[in-house]
Structures are given as C-alpha cells and as structure tokens.
Design a protein around this motif. Structure first.
Motif: not given
Length: 269
Positions: A51-71
């Motif tokens: 639910a947090d890492f499928d294609e749609d969720a990842l697309r949203d997360h990749l817009e979040d620089l803080e999430w992206l850096e942490r991950t």
C-alpha cells in the motif's frame, strides 16, 4: 488480515556459507533485511507494505523530497551494510518484486550475469573524485589593450566578445587540467565512469565542476590511489579535489532487467 507485501531488493551477492543475513539491518520501511537464495546467489531484500510502495504510492512519494532522501539513505545504508560482509551488486532504488518466488526466479534467470559481474568487481572498490575550479583562476591575463579609436558601441561589442572568448578559454584550460587529473587516476584503476556535473544549487558548490568520475580500484592499490589524489591536490592548487569512498561498485554493475518486476524508479542524483 495480513497486509499485502512486496519484496524490495537492495543488492545481490554470493550466497554466504550458512545463509546468515546482514545482522541488525533495517530497510526502507524499517523492515528487517534478509536473504533470498537461489543458484549460488543471494538477494538482500526486505518486505515492504504494498500500500505504501506500489506504483501509485511510489509516484506520490517521489514528489516528496524529504521522503525520497530518507528512503534513499535507507536503501544505500543496507547496501553498504551488506557490502561489509562481502562483494555486492547494488540494485537500483525502488526495484520491487511481487514476492520472494519472483526473486528466486530472477536469480536463476540471471545467474550467469550476476556471477560474471561479481567476478569482475570482487577485490575492487569504487572511489569517487570530484573537481571544482574558480573560473577566474583560468582566465587569460588582461594584457590585451583595446582599440582607442572605436566608437562606444563598437567598444562595448568588442568587450562582450572578449569576455565570451575569455570564458571559453578558461573553460578549455580547466577541462584540460581535469583531463590531466583523470588520466593520472585512471592509470591506477581497472575501470572508470564519468558522470555529468551535479547541479550547483543542489550540490552546493561555487564555480565549475570539471570532473565527476568514479574509479574502480583494486583493493591492493587503495593507498596508492588515495595518495595520488593528495599529490594531485598539491600539484594543482587551482583545482579543488574531493575524494569519496570506498563505495560498493554502484557505477560498475549493470542493472538487472528482471521479469515479474512491480516497478522501478530512479533516484535523482
């Protein structure tokens, strides 16, 4: 109800004797990291909530620089941790499979490629070298006088043209210096990889980045390589050299092209 999971891949390595997973490592979802083995290889993986890492969720997360850096940091932390136990092939950020069986199938399918890559990088380590210059240090000497008989408009155009030519000359000189440095370091490496200059705003540097290369260096030449960087700093005081490493061989292992992949995304550099 059990939450649907996907399998996040971090790296591939030779299957360790006894199958011991990296101890104490946690991954991008704070999940424990484990090994999935097949064909003499082991994939370093973690189970992440779909639910947090499928294609749609990842697309949203990749817009979040803080999430992206942490991950991204968590992804690379696992790779570095696994590399302390043996040679690894780092996998791209956000390489996911539906389940462990798909991972086993991928290891079986790509056994020859992975084995050849591990053989190529074993006993060798990646080092990064960046070089920055102040353009003013490479400008021509201002000893060329301007014509005193030109009109103001002509004089202005001539000054602008001279400025452009000076910039081009400075860039050429700085590039030649970077090529000299690269040649010296490449002689100590078994492979090199050139990367584009990083964005000055994101990488927080001033001037020009004239070198952003990676070098695959035999471990028994590590001291010679780092000493060479130190010597080059002293020989070329107008160039700021930045050494980083040792790293797993990120730049020298071709990414896999697996079947059954959920999705793959790139980490911005």
């Amino acid at each position: 109800m059990t939450e649907p999971l996907a399998t996040w891949l971090y790296a591939v390595t030779a299957a360790p004797v006894g199958g011991a997973p990296p101890h104490g490592l946690t991954g991008v979802a704070d999940e424990p990291v484990r090994l999935v083995e097949r064909a003499g290889l082991a994939a370093v993986v973690g189970s992440v909530p779909l639910a947090d890492f499928d294609e749609d969720a990842l697309r949203d997360h990749l817009e979040d620089l803080e999430w992206l850096e942490r991950t991204a940091r968590a992804h690379h932390r696992v790779i570095n941790g696994a590399a302390r136990l043996g040679q690894v092939i780092p996998l791209r950020f956000a390489t996911l499979y539906h389940d462990d069986d798909r991972v086993r199938a991928m290891l079986e399918e790509r056994r020859e490629d992975f084995t050849a890559t591990l053989r190529r990088v074993t006993g060798r380590t990646e080092w990064g070298v960046k070089a920055y210059v102040d353009p003013a240090s490479f400008l021509p000497d201002p000893d060329e006088g301007e014509s005193g008989g030109d009109s103001p408009g002509t004089a202005y155009l001539m000054r602008r043209r001279a400025q452009r030519q000076d910039q081009e000359t400075a860039h050429l000189r700085a590039t030649e210096r970077a090529e000299e440095i690269h040649a010296s370091l490449a002689a100590l490496a078994v492979a090199t990889a050139a990367h584009p200059p990083q964005d000055a705003a994101l990488a927080a540097y001033e001037g020009w980045m004239v070198l952003n290369n990676s070098y695959l260096v035999p471990d028994d030449r590590t001291e010679e390589f780092t000493d060479a960087v130190t010597a080059l700093k002293e020989r070329h005081p107008t160039v700021t050299l930045e050494l980083s490493g040792p790293w797993p061989p990120y730049s020298f292992t071709a990414p896999p092209q697996p079947a059954g992949e959920v999705r793959r995304a790139e980490t911005p550099s």
